[in-house]
Write an enzyme that holds these catalytic residues in place. Structure first.
Site, short mmCIF file in Angstrom:
data_model
loop_
_atom_site.label_atom_id
_atom_site.label_comp_id
_atom_site.label_asym_id
_atom_site.label_seq_id
_atom_site.Cartn_x
_atom_site.Cartn_y
_atom_site.Cartn_z
N TYR A 138 51.19 16.98 35.55
CA TYR A 138 50.47 15.71 36.28
C TYR A 138 51.74 14.81 37.01
CZ TYR A 138 47.62 11.55 36.77
OH TYR A 138 46.99 10.26 37.39
N LYS A 166 48.77 18.67 39.45
CA LYS A 166 48.03 17.70 39.94
C LYS A 166 49.10 16.69 40.71
CE LYS A 166 45.05 13.67 39.28
NZ LYS A 166 44.43 12.53 38.17
#
Length: 305
Positions: A138, A166
């Site tokens: 992330y 992500k």
């Protein structure tokens, strides 16, 4: 080489419904899970920032994760967020994810510490060892203060568990870098107002908080762009969604908007834990109007088929 886990579709970082006293409303959480499963999302993430993880203890986060996994009951992939300031807490969450047989973990940079790329990579590898599950990175430098750069990606790439990222930097050049130089790390859209661009550059998934309350519309964009390759229609869908993306990404009250949107969808998300406060009446009205127009426009696009 085929990845050990395919990151495909709409993954919802699920909200945490609360009673008025700030305690968890597990009955309402069960309803949100059911709503998402029926609506056709492709995965659910527990313990993301959309779930207000920063207000919760490790024990609370594990309680929520176990409950959510139980309610999903194998119908969808289940991901546990491990983002914390302390490595020990992330390791505890990763170990808990392994014990409850989660499908993957979501792993961000520890906020506030501002680690070097080497330090950040060694931290990520420590958490990876505790989980031994597929890892979705992330990258969110706006919140964490540092970027998961090339040195970081090269170091963590030594473990084949790191299957996806992500990408929430908002920098379109990061999309180009990941698509061209790191094709073995599956890119997932983490910047809602760039979803179309991510799909155009080969991303096959979107981790999107707005799918808590507009799951069908988010799935429609994914199916149109990724499964059908129809970017002409995709642009029209994205254009209809942009006013919502502006409210969410630039409004400054992201979680409050997601929770109110979830209430508008007929669910019971409750309020937010401190230090945040809920939306005022004008903000609620603005969001409700944006949702109404979006749903009407996308319904009309669907009806053309």
């Amino acid at each position: 080489m085929e990845p050990i886990y395919k990151l495909e579709g709409i993954y919802t970082p699920i909200v945490t419904p609360l009673h008025d006293d700030g305690s968890f409303d597990l009955d309402a959480l069960a309803d949100v899970v059911e709503h998402l499963v029926v609506a056709g999302v492709h995965g659910i993430i527990s313990g993301g920032s959309t779930g207000e993880n920063y207000t919760q203890t490790v024990a609370e986060r594990l309680e929520l994760a176990r409950f959510t996994k139980e309610k999903i009951n194998g119908r969808l992939p289940f991901v546990v967020g491990t983002g914390t300031m302390r490595t020990e807490d992330s390791v505890a969450l990763a170990s808990g994810a392994r014990e409850m047989e989660a499908d993957a973990i979501l792993l961000g940079t520890p906020p506030y510490a501002v680690p070097t790329e080497r330090e950040n990579a060694l931290n990520a590898l420590t958490i990876d060892r505790a989980a031994d599950l597929p890892v979705i990175l992330y990258n969110y430098p706006g919140r964490m203060g540092v970027e998961m750069g090339e040195e970081f990606l090269d170091r963590v790439g030594r473990s084949r568990n790191f299957i996806g990222i992500k990408e929430s930097s908002g920098d379109i050049n990061r999309v180009h870098l990941l698509a061209r130089d790191y094709p073995h790390i599956q890119m997932s859209c983490g910047m809602d107002d760039q979803a179309l661009e991510f799909f155009a550059w080969g991303a096959r998934s979107w981790i999107c908080a707005g799918s808590n309350f507009l799951p069908e519309e988010h799935v429609f964009l994914y199916e149109t762009c990724v499964l059908q390759g129809d970017f002409s229609k995709g642009r029209r869908i994205m254009s209809a969604m942009m006013p919502l993306m502006r409210v969410l990404e630039q409004g400054g009250k992201f979680i409050q908007c997601v929770k109110h949107g979830t209430a508008v969808a007929g669910l019971r998300p409750g309020g937010v834990r401190p230090p945040l406060k809920g939306l005022n009446k004008d903000e609620k009205r603005e969001l409700e109007q944006v949702i109404r127009v979006l749903k009407t426009t996308i319904t009309a696009i669907k009806a053309e088929n």
